[in-house]
Design a protein around this motif. Structure first.
Motif, PDB file in Angstrom:
ATOM      1  N   UNK A 172      10.274  62.236  23.605  1.00 53.93           N
ATOM      2  CA  UNK A 172       9.138  63.033  24.033  1.00 53.93           C
ATOM      3  C   UNK A 172       8.345  62.372  25.134  1.00 53.93           C
ATOM      4  N   UNK A 173       7.320  63.076  25.578  1.00 50.18           N
ATOM      5  CA  UNK A 173       6.499  62.638  26.697  1.00 50.18           C
ATOM      6  C   UNK A 173       5.028  62.666  26.292  1.00 50.18           C
ATOM      7  N   UNK A 202      11.071  69.751  23.533  1.00 51.28           N
ATOM      8  CA  UNK A 202      10.688  68.371  23.800  1.00 51.28           C
ATOM      9  C   UNK A 202       9.316  68.084  23.186  1.00 51.28           C
ATOM     10  N   UNK A 203       9.182  67.047  22.339  1.00 51.12           N
ATOM     11  CA  UNK A 203       7.861  66.713  21.794  1.00 51.12           C
ATOM     12  C   UNK A 203       6.909  66.278  22.898  1.00 51.12           C
ATOM     13  N   UNK A 204       5.704  66.830  22.881  1.00 48.87           N
ATOM     14  CA  UNK A 204       4.729  66.578  23.939  1.00 48.87           C
ATOM     15  C   UNK A 204       3.388  66.229  23.307  1.00 48.87           C
ATOM     16  N   UNK A 222       8.321  58.055  18.662  1.00 51.87           N
ATOM     17  CA  UNK A 222       9.526  58.092  19.504  1.00 51.87           C
ATOM     18  C   UNK A 222       9.301  58.684  20.891  1.00 51.87           C
ATOM     19  N   UNK A 223       8.047  58.684  21.368  1.00 50.24           N
ATOM     20  CA  UNK A 223       7.833  59.106  22.747  1.00 50.24           C
ATOM     21  C   UNK A 223       8.531  58.128  23.689  1.00 50.24           C
ATOM     22  N   UNK A 224       9.201  58.667  24.671  1.00 47.16           N
ATOM     23  CA  UNK A 224       9.977  57.839  25.597  1.00 47.16           C
ATOM     24  C   UNK A 224       9.232  57.558  26.892  1.00 47.16           C
TER      25      UNK A 224
END
Length: 338
Positions: A10-11, A62-64, A140-142
């Motif tokens: 995610x971002x 996508x997780x935001x 787990x944000x990338x």
């Protein structure tokens, strides 16, 4: 390349959260003159807001994560409603009674340009001090995106150690395992270049247009077609500390400059003047597209192509984020192995 999302990535979108009131004018006024407002639209804007909502509009799951600071007023509810509608995780979007939610009156001339009348409000108070980047990384944000540098007063100031609080925040994100992306703003001021230079060492991917590139480096760039001038500015920023990539964009082209290796240039998508409703948010849409490509480990030319397509879509909407379609519509080839 595939459109299938890796699980658990995610971002984080941190920085400016602004309510934009967009006024479309019949012409630009002379001093003390009266002009007509042809239409008015209200939406959420600012670097963090636009990138997050555009990424959500891609509809990829996508997780935001929304990060920043609002007031406790009507505009704050507009921001939070936009977050809910986009499906953003807003647990790290704070609120303060000490300032109003940031807002901007945008004066738009169809087919021409726009002018921003900005009240910073709570954005000036956001310093990241109470933000747990480690908790975001544990989710787990990338990627940790910060926008806009030079429009976040508490983060922009250069301290006695020659660094900024923005650099400190980005360093924490890197230590937690996230890549950092930073976008600049086209605001002129005596500390613009100093703030950028004091933050470069903690930026993995730097986004900026040709105006910002000239202000950040002191180099002359003749206009949106000056690829040579833009590339020279990008190389200077890489040499000064950017860790991985400088991504420059204008209305005519985009340039991907890696720390090592050749530049990748890609012309923008022409949009007929008659179809341009407002340029508000087009640069952020480009940024969102490229960030998605970085997140997915796409080749630079694919990431730039998505950025250009998102920007072109944004031009056809009166608000910063209203024109972005799902990724399957915007770039269907992303869902086919190639």
């Amino acid at each position: 390349m595939t459109g299938v999302m890796p699980k658990g990535d995610g971002v984080v979108c941190a920085g400016n959260w602004i309510v934009d009131v967009v006024h479309t004018l019949d012409r630009w006024p002379a001093k003390s003159d009266l002009v007509h407002i042809l239409s008015e639209a209200e939406g959420v804007g600012g670097g963090a807001a636009n990138v997050a909502i555009d990424l959500a509009a891609f509809d990829t799951g996508l997780p935001l994560f929304a990060v920043g600071l609002t007031g406790t007023d009507r505009h704050a509810e507009t921001v939070r409603q936009a977050c809910r509608a986009a499906g953003l995780d807003s647990r790290h979007l704070g609120a303060t009674a000490a300032a109003a939610t940031a807002h901007t009156h945008v004066m738009n001339l169809p087919g021409d340009s726009r002018t921003f009348l900005y009240h910073a409000g709570a954005n000036d108070l956001f310093d990241g001090m109470h933000l747990s980047v480690e908790a975001l990384a544990d989710m787990d944000a990338r990627i940790f995106y910060l926008g806009y540098l030079n429009l976040l007063k508490s983060l922009d100031a250069v301290g006695p150690d020659g660094s900024t609080d923005a650099a400190s925040l980005l360093r924490r994100a890197q230590l937690a395992g996230m890549q950092t992306c930073v976008d600049l703003v086209s605001a002129d001021g005596p500390r613009f270049r100093a703030t950028v230079e004091a933050t470069l060492a903690e930026i993995d991917h730097l986004f900026l247009n040709e105006i910002e590139a000239a202000r950040a480096t002191g180099l002359a760039i003749s206009g949106p077609q000056d690829a040579k001038g833009m590339e020279a500015a990008g190389r200077q920023l890489l040499a000064a500390g950017v860790r991985q990539t400088v991504i420059l964009h204008s209305q005519d082209l985009a340039i991907w400059l890696p720390k090592a290796g050749p530049a990748v240039r890609l012309a923008s998508i022409p949009v007929p003047t008659s179809e341009i409703v407002s340029p508000v948010g087009a640069g952020d849409a480009f940024c969102a597209g490229v960030i998605f490509g970085i997140h997915e480990y796409w080749p630079p030319n694919y990431a730039l192509q998505l950025g250009h397509r998102a920007a072109a879509a944004a031009l056809r909407s009166p608000t910063a984020t209203g024109g972005i379609p799902p990724l399957v519509t915007l770039m269907p080839e992303a869902f086919a192995t190639c």
